[in-house]
Design an enzyme around this catalytic site. Structure first.
Site, PDB file in Angstrom:
ATOM      1  N   SER A  10      -1.154  -5.042   1.335  1.00 41.08           N
ATOM      2  CA  SER A  10      -0.355  -3.839   1.607  1.00 41.08           C
ATOM      3  C   SER A  10      -0.796  -3.123   2.866  1.00 41.08           C
ATOM      4  CB  SER A  10      -0.475  -2.866   0.421  1.00 41.08           C
ATOM      5  OG  SER A  10      -1.849  -2.543   0.211  1.00 41.08           O
ATOM      6  N   GLY A  11      -1.305  -3.865   3.829  1.00 43.51           N
ATOM      7  CA  GLY A  11      -1.702  -3.254   5.087  1.00 43.51           C
ATOM      8  C   GLY A  11      -0.495  -2.973   5.964  1.00 43.51           C
ATOM      9  N   ASN A  12      -0.740  -2.868   7.249  1.00 45.34           N
ATOM     10  CA  ASN A  12       0.308  -2.575   8.216  1.00 45.34           C
ATOM     11  C   ASN A  12       1.400  -3.637   8.174  1.00 45.34           C
ATOM     12  OD1 ASN A  12       0.822  -2.949  11.608  1.00 45.34           O
ATOM     13  ND2 ASN A  12       1.186  -0.971  10.671  1.00 45.34           N
ATOM     14  N   TRP A  13       1.042  -4.900   8.312  1.00 45.40           N
ATOM     15  CA  TRP A  13       1.994  -6.002   8.303  1.00 45.40           C
ATOM     16  C   TRP A  13       2.581  -6.203   6.914  1.00 45.40           C
ATOM     17  CZ3 TRP A  13       5.728  -8.462   9.917  1.00 45.40           C
ATOM     18  CH2 TRP A  13       5.934  -9.843   9.827  1.00 45.40           C
ATOM     19  N   GLY A  14       1.729  -6.126   5.893  1.00 44.94           N
ATOM     20  CA  GLY A  14       2.223  -6.302   4.533  1.00 44.94           C
ATOM     21  C   GLY A  14       3.274  -5.270   4.146  1.00 44.94           C
ATOM     22  N   PHE A  44      -5.136  -2.641  -2.508  1.00 48.27           N
ATOM     23  CA  PHE A  44      -6.573  -2.446  -2.731  1.00 48.27           C
ATOM     24  C   PHE A  44      -6.816  -0.939  -2.770  1.00 48.27           C
ATOM     25  CE2 PHE A  44     -10.970  -1.901  -1.357  1.00 48.27           C
ATOM     26  CZ  PHE A  44     -11.628  -2.776  -2.212  1.00 48.27           C
ATOM     27  N   PHE A  99     -10.596 -12.388   2.777  1.00 52.10           N
ATOM     28  CA  PHE A  99     -10.523 -11.953   1.384  1.00 52.10           C
ATOM     29  C   PHE A  99      -9.758 -12.941   0.488  1.00 52.10           C
ATOM     30  CE2 PHE A  99     -10.470  -7.540   3.476  1.00 52.10           C
ATOM     31  CZ  PHE A  99     -11.864  -7.497   3.510  1.00 52.10           C
ATOM     32  N   LYS A 151      -3.871 -17.891  18.148  1.00 50.68           N
ATOM     33  CA  LYS A 151      -3.371 -16.993  19.200  1.00 50.68           C
ATOM     34  C   LYS A 151      -4.189 -15.715  19.263  1.00 50.68           C
ATOM     35  CE  LYS A 151      -1.258 -13.906  16.388  1.00 50.68           C
ATOM     36  NZ  LYS A 151      -1.268 -12.435  16.407  1.00 50.68           N
TER      37      LYS A 151
END
Length: 343
Positions: free
Chosen positions: A11-15, A42, A98, A205
């Site tokens: 659930s981060g920025n991209w998630g 998390f 993780f 990349k």
């Protein structure tokens, strides 16, 4: 026909950005998908409040994607096992370091007919070398795993600016299903029968982007940066085709290849932090904490993982850019060597 139920692991920025897309698409294609999506978060405190509570109350990831609403059919869940209950599609989008712990917790908790797709950019390091994250997930959970990667800066996608991505599949029907799950008018999805190629482009990349950021910090100009990008693309292809079979040349011309390298070398977090590394003389670890708001810097760790493999095979000289970036990041090599040691 049984509908697919989607669960997001991360659930981060991209998630959070990609979950916004999926949440709208499962409603639009209600004949294929269940309406509700669980998103594993998390748990952490933000202004003395649990992040999951804030997300569910405000319908917004106030820490990692502030200012962008999540559709009401997204539910933040702090418990991993609860997140995946009854799910038939798992979307993995956590930092690659993780993944092993996540898979260990999930083992034996999901059915064998579950499909998965990894949006993770990185490797798992083992004694035998670098293992693609899709292989780790597939082996631990005994499920089929596709991959998604592309020129995908999360905030630009959240802004609904036109962009592309690439899905690598082994099962064409699953590839087509995932395309329906992710594609919108502003987020164009291409699919290709090359899971590992798509995935490894996304990991490697980030190393090239570290090199581009070093060039920017040294004010070496656009010609030098273009040269580093070109050399980086060649080393990406050489590394992948040296250590993995079945990588398709055409994968490098998908969004996951050349397009992702370009956008990461001009707008990504790895480039930004590497530029600051040169300008401030602070270590990467400190800059990650200061600049990324809890997100992880993937490029330096991937450079280390790549170097461990090339050194073990006595191939450091075959990958001069990758080797030089590793030595600048970890051995104290002067950043100016970025051009002197690759020709």
């Amino acid at each position: 026909m049984k509908k697919e139920r989607v669960a997001v692991i991360g659930s981060g920025n991209w998630g959070s950005a990609i979950t916004r897309i999926m949440a709208n698409n499962v409603i639009e294609h209600g004949n294929l998908f269940e309406r509700d999506i669980n998103m594993w978060v998390f748990e952490e405190l933000v202004n003395n409040r649990k992040l999951t509570e804030l997300i569910n109350e405000k319908h917004e990831n106030v820490k990692y994607l502030p200012g962008y609403k999540l559709p009401n059919n997204v539910r933040a869940v702090p418990d991993l096992i609860e997140t995946v209950q009854e799910a038939t599609i798992l979307v993995f989008v956590v930092p690659h370091q993780f993944v092993l712990k996540v898979c260990e917790k999930l083992k034996g908790k999901i059915s064998s007919d579950v499909k998965a797709i990894s949006l993770i950019k990185g490797f798992h390091v083992s004694e035998s070398g670098l293992k693609p994250i899709t292989h780790v997930i597939s082996e631990y959970l005994n499920i089929n795993v596709a991959s998604l990667s592309g020129a995908n800066i999360a905030n630009e996608i959240a802004d609904e600016k036109f962009s592309e991505t690439t899905i690598g599949y082994t099962n064409v029907k699953e590839g087509e299903l995932f395309k329906i799950l992710f594609q919108t008018k502003y987020f164009r999805v291409g699919i290709i029968d090359d899971v590992v190629g798509v995935e490894l482009c996304g990991a490697l990349k980030n190393v090239v982007a570290i090199g581009a950021g070093i060039v920017d910090g040294l004010k070496m100009g656009d010609n030098t940066k273009a040269a580093v990008i070109r050399i980086g693309l060649l080393e990406m292809r050489k590394f992948m085709q040296t250590f993995y079979s079945g990588i398709k040349d055409e994968t490098f011309f998908q969004s996951c290849g050349i397009a992702d390298v370009i956008t990461s070398c001009y707008g990504g977090r790895n480039r930004k932090v590497a530029e600051a590394f040169v300008l401030t003389k602070k270590p990467f670890e400190q800059l990650e904490k200061e600049m990324l708001n809890g997100q992880k810097l993937q490029g330096t760790l991937t450079a280390k993982e790549v170097y461990q493999v090339t050194k073990r095979k006595d191939l450091e000289k075959e990958f001069p850019l990758f080797t030089t970036i590793y030595r600048i990041a970890y051995d104290g090599l002067a950043p100016e060597r970025i051009v002197k040691d690759i020709v």
